[in-house]
Design an enzyme around this catalytic site. Structure first.
Site, short mmCIF file in Angstrom:
data_model
loop_
_atom_site.label_atom_id
_atom_site.label_comp_id
_atom_site.label_asym_id
_atom_site.label_seq_id
_atom_site.Cartn_x
_atom_site.Cartn_y
_atom_site.Cartn_z
N CYS A 127 23.77 49.00 60.45
CA CYS A 127 23.71 50.49 59.83
C CYS A 127 25.17 50.25 58.85
CB CYS A 127 24.18 51.37 60.89
SG CYS A 127 22.61 51.63 61.93
N SER A 302 17.28 20.68 48.50
CA SER A 302 16.96 19.61 47.78
C SER A 302 17.24 19.55 46.40
CB SER A 302 15.62 19.16 48.34
OG SER A 302 14.86 20.31 48.13
N CYS A 356 9.63 12.21 56.27
CA CYS A 356 9.62 13.95 56.23
C CYS A 356 8.22 14.03 56.50
CB CYS A 356 10.17 14.21 54.76
SG CYS A 356 9.56 16.08 54.87
N TYR A 385 5.12 22.00 46.60
CA TYR A 385 6.42 22.27 47.15
C TYR A 385 7.29 21.04 46.72
CZ TYR A 385 10.05 23.83 50.68
OH TYR A 385 11.13 24.32 51.39
N SER A 407 11.11 26.98 48.09
CA SER A 407 11.03 28.24 48.96
C SER A 407 11.65 29.43 48.33
CB SER A 407 11.41 27.97 50.41
OG SER A 407 12.85 27.41 50.32
N HIS A 506 13.27 30.62 57.37
CA HIS A 506 12.57 29.87 56.31
C HIS A 506 11.46 30.32 55.96
CE1 HIS A 506 11.96 26.44 53.69
NE2 HIS A 506 13.52 26.06 53.50
#
Length: 722
Positions: A127, A302, A356, A385, A407, A506
């Site tokens: 608030c 990245s 990855c 991406y 993103s 994310h």
């Protein structure tokens, strides 16, 4: 005067603890004048209808409203019925300034709040003003609420909510949703300050519900559950709660000798370092401290890593050490070549593959089949991406015109493409969660007004969003193993224990976490986006708290990889220290919560004889990461990337000591140039960089480049990378 004096035809506001003789009763609502209110000093709890009395001399017009009241089992008005009547009351006041006056009157009726209750545990987060809330259960099992604020408008909000929920059952309190408050356009004004105060409706409700859950659990003898680990940052120091947080905190204050040794080597060998936010906290701690001694160290997401490497090359660095996964070092190598620095060496931090899960998904046959389907639809654009390999980008671009995204810009990229190319088909990949979240976001936009949509993208309306949805596709078999962990179990615990905290997520998290974060975002309590978006959000909320110059505690749930905490702590400490030096009176504490399962953390022996410099934090015996088999397991509920943890200080020091004369022994560490060719006989490095350059153009101009438009429209979907 008591409530029995008034008939049911006299009230515009919700009446609680008051029985209704018939569920089909027709209620004619009349508004009281403010002059009649001035003499009323009654406690809203003991005589809830006093301030609702009708007055024929009212300055406000009030049309008749017919409401079929919903009753509880004991014949009382339900909380939802009271809320509907409250909404009707304010809707019947045509002028915004008069609605504000009515709200201020509600504030005047809020019962006294004892100063002894104004403690940090009773503060409501999020608030603009200070808000305190006290929640208790009476002997009949009904909830009783008290609230106060240093803002009269905020007190009015609290008074309205209490008029609805005081004396309600736990089921009624927990059954109310933030969207149920949508009709309560009380202020009727516009502007950031008023909008932030309107969020008080939602934030106080969330606090009411969180504390109700805790009271019910205590009454039933149920165990609420262990809180997630967290790290608390103040101007005086850092404290850690829970073994995982202690492990993260341990490396925030590295040994000065190690820091000096690293900085000396970097300077001597003229090596720049680019590292990702998700790096192991031990490595990040040393790098962050070494930045003060050697400026060519950069920690970021990245996309910025390659840009930073180019800047370091321009400044005279002869080598670049990349602390990330392999596609990041590939990108750095290719971008340096494109920028005219082929002589600058680029080194990874392992002689093994640093993989990855997302990049692997994009290089699978399933993804190429997905793009083959896209290639037969015209016109088509592939939005890929950035977290994919250069080889994937090159092969994809030869099948379908391709632009990379992050993103933080994926939504704007897709909306811009649809705006520029009629009847376009967009194919996003490879992150399935992000793809589903984009679809969900656009579906939510179909319920917005054209004015609200224009704030997101000026060339779109509700009609255009509806029309593009059938032409937006996403790959459904690619996930990040870290963000995959933010599933049902974690979300349920956040709902129960952290629903009133600031929530960060994310864009790659599963749909449940995404929806929760989006709901928090709508009431000013959350952010969904990139790692930079998350960091910027936390910094902005801390700055706002410092500007208010009052004691405050801010709690943030970190909905991404835990390694990001190093950058968060550094940024928050800088803000708190700068405020301390400017002699601000307010004391701010910032708590970063890690959604991590305690089962996924294991203890190890502490080898170091040097106690960490962590203020009040004691020596710890837990180390996060899986590179050595300690800490969070690959399959456990820990937001920690095992691949990122392959980048160790030992590897970095090995690379540095071997340069430049021993670099022949670093063949497996070197990020080599792509000499391979695409199926159409072009260099992978050249074709793979083009989607990145398309994105660079879009970022600079907010328009798709002419070359990409030609590839989409002029050359069709074959041979378009030329």
């Amino acid at each position: 005067m008591d409530s029995a004096t008034f008939g049911m035809t006299s009230y515009c506001s919700p009446c609680f603890n008051n029985k209704v003789t018939s569920p089909n009763h027709t209620t004619r609502l009349h508004l009281p004048s403010f002059s009649s209110f001035k003499s009323v000093k009654s406690d809203i709890h003991s005589s809830p209808l006093i301030f609702l009395a009708g007055n024929p001399r009212s300055t406000f017009s009030c049309s008749a409203v017919t409401i079929a009241p919903s009753l509880t089992s004991d014949g009382h008005l339900s909380a939802l019925s009271k809320l509907q009547r409250l909404a009707s009351e304010f809707k019947s006041i045509p002028e915004p300034i008069d609605r504000v006056k009515r709200l201020l009157h509600y504030a005047s009726l809020l019962p006294p709040f004892d100063d002894s209750l104004k403690v940090p545990a009773n503060r409501v987060m999020g608030c603009t003003a200070q808000v305190w809330l006290d929640v208790r259960m009476d002997a009949d099992g009904l909830l009783r609420f008290l609230a106060d604020s240093d803002s009269e408008i905020t007190k009015g909000f609290c008074s309205c909510l209490i008029s609805v929920l005081d004396g309600a059952t736990p089921e009624e309190v927990l059954g109310l949703k933030t969207e149920d408050l949508g009709d309560l356009n009380v202020a009727g004004l516009h502007g950031a300050k008023v909008d932030s105060r309107v969020n008080t409706w939602h934030n106080v409700l969330m606090s009411m519900q969180k504390r109700t859950k805790a009271i019910v659990a205590a009454q039933e003898g149920k165990h609420v559950g262990e809180p997630f680990p967290s790290m608390v940052i103040t101007a005086e120091g850092i404290g850690a709660k829970g073994s995982f947080a202690e492990a993260q905190a341990r490396f925030l204050f590295p040994d000065d000798v190690k820091v000096q040794e690293l900085a000396n080597l970097l300077k001597e060998k003229q090596v720049g370092v680019v590292a990702h936010f998700y790096m192991d906290p031990e490595v990040q701690g040393v790098l962050t401290s070494a930045q003060k001694l050697w400026p060519h160290i950069h920690i970021s997401d990245s996309l910025v890593m390659a840009d930073s490497a180019v800047s370091m090359a321009k400044a005279g660095c002869k080598f670049i050490a990349v602390l990330g996964v392999d596609f990041m070092s590939e990108n750095v190598r290719a971008i340096l070549d494109q920028a005219g620095f082929p002589e600058v060496g680029v080194y990874r931090m392992s002689d093994e593959q640093i993989g990855c899960s997302l990049a692997d998904a994009a290089s699978s046959p399933a993804y190429m089949n997905y793009l083959s389907e896209a290639s037969i639809s015209s016109p088509s654009l592939h939005v890929v991406y950035i977290n994919t390999s250069l080889e994937t980008k090159a092969h994809a671009h030869e099948l379908v015109p391709t632009i990379t995204c992050t993103s933080s810009n994926v939504v704007q990229t897709i909306l811009q493409a649809f705006a520029e190319v009629p009847n376009l088909n967009v194919w996003y990949g490879p992150d399935s969660y992000m793809g589903a979240n984009i679809i969900e976001l656009f579906q939510q936009m179909t319920f917005m007004t054209d004015e609200e949509i224009a704030k997101i993208h000026p060339e779109h309306t509700r009609n255009s969003i509806n029309s593009l949805l059938p032409r937006l596709h996403y790959f459904k078999d690619g996930t990040c193993i870290v963000h995959h962990l933010f599933g049902h179990e974690v979300v349920e615990k956040i709902k129960d224990m952290y629903c009133d905290a600031f929530l960060t997520a994310h864009f790659e998290v599963p749909g449940e976490m995404f929806s929760l974060a989006m709901e928090a975002k709508r009431r000013g309590m959350g952010v969904v986006g990139s790692t930079k978006n998350i960091l910027d959000f936390i910094k902005s909320r801390v700055k706002e708290a410092l500007d208010r110059n009052v004691d405050d505690h801010l709690q943030f749930v970190l909905g991404t990889e835990s390694g990001m905490v190093t950058s968060i702590v550094a940024a928050v400490r800088q803000l708190l220290w700068s405020s301390e030096s400017s002699s601000r009176a307010g004391k701010i504490s910032v708590e970063i919560v890690f959604p991590v399962s305690s089962d996924s953390v294991t203890t190890v022996s502490q080898k170091s004889s040097t106690a960490p410099k962590l203020g009040d934090v004691l020596n710890v015996s837990v180390i996060p990461g899986v590179a050595s088999g300690e800490g969070c397991s690959l399959h456990g509920g820990c937001a920690s990337c095992p691949y990122m943890k392959m980048n160790s200080l030992t590897s970095l020091l090995k690379v540095l000591t071997s340069l430049p004369h021993g670099k022949d022994g670093l063949t497996q560490y070197e990020a080599g140039r792509f000499s391979l060719l695409t199926p159409k006989g072009k260099l992978i490095a050249d074709v793979g960089c083009e989607p990145i350059l398309h994105m660079r153009h879009y970022q600079a101009t907010k328009k798709l480049p002419e070359k990409l438009l030609y590839q989409i429209l002029g050359a069709g979907n074959n041979g378009n990378a030329s």
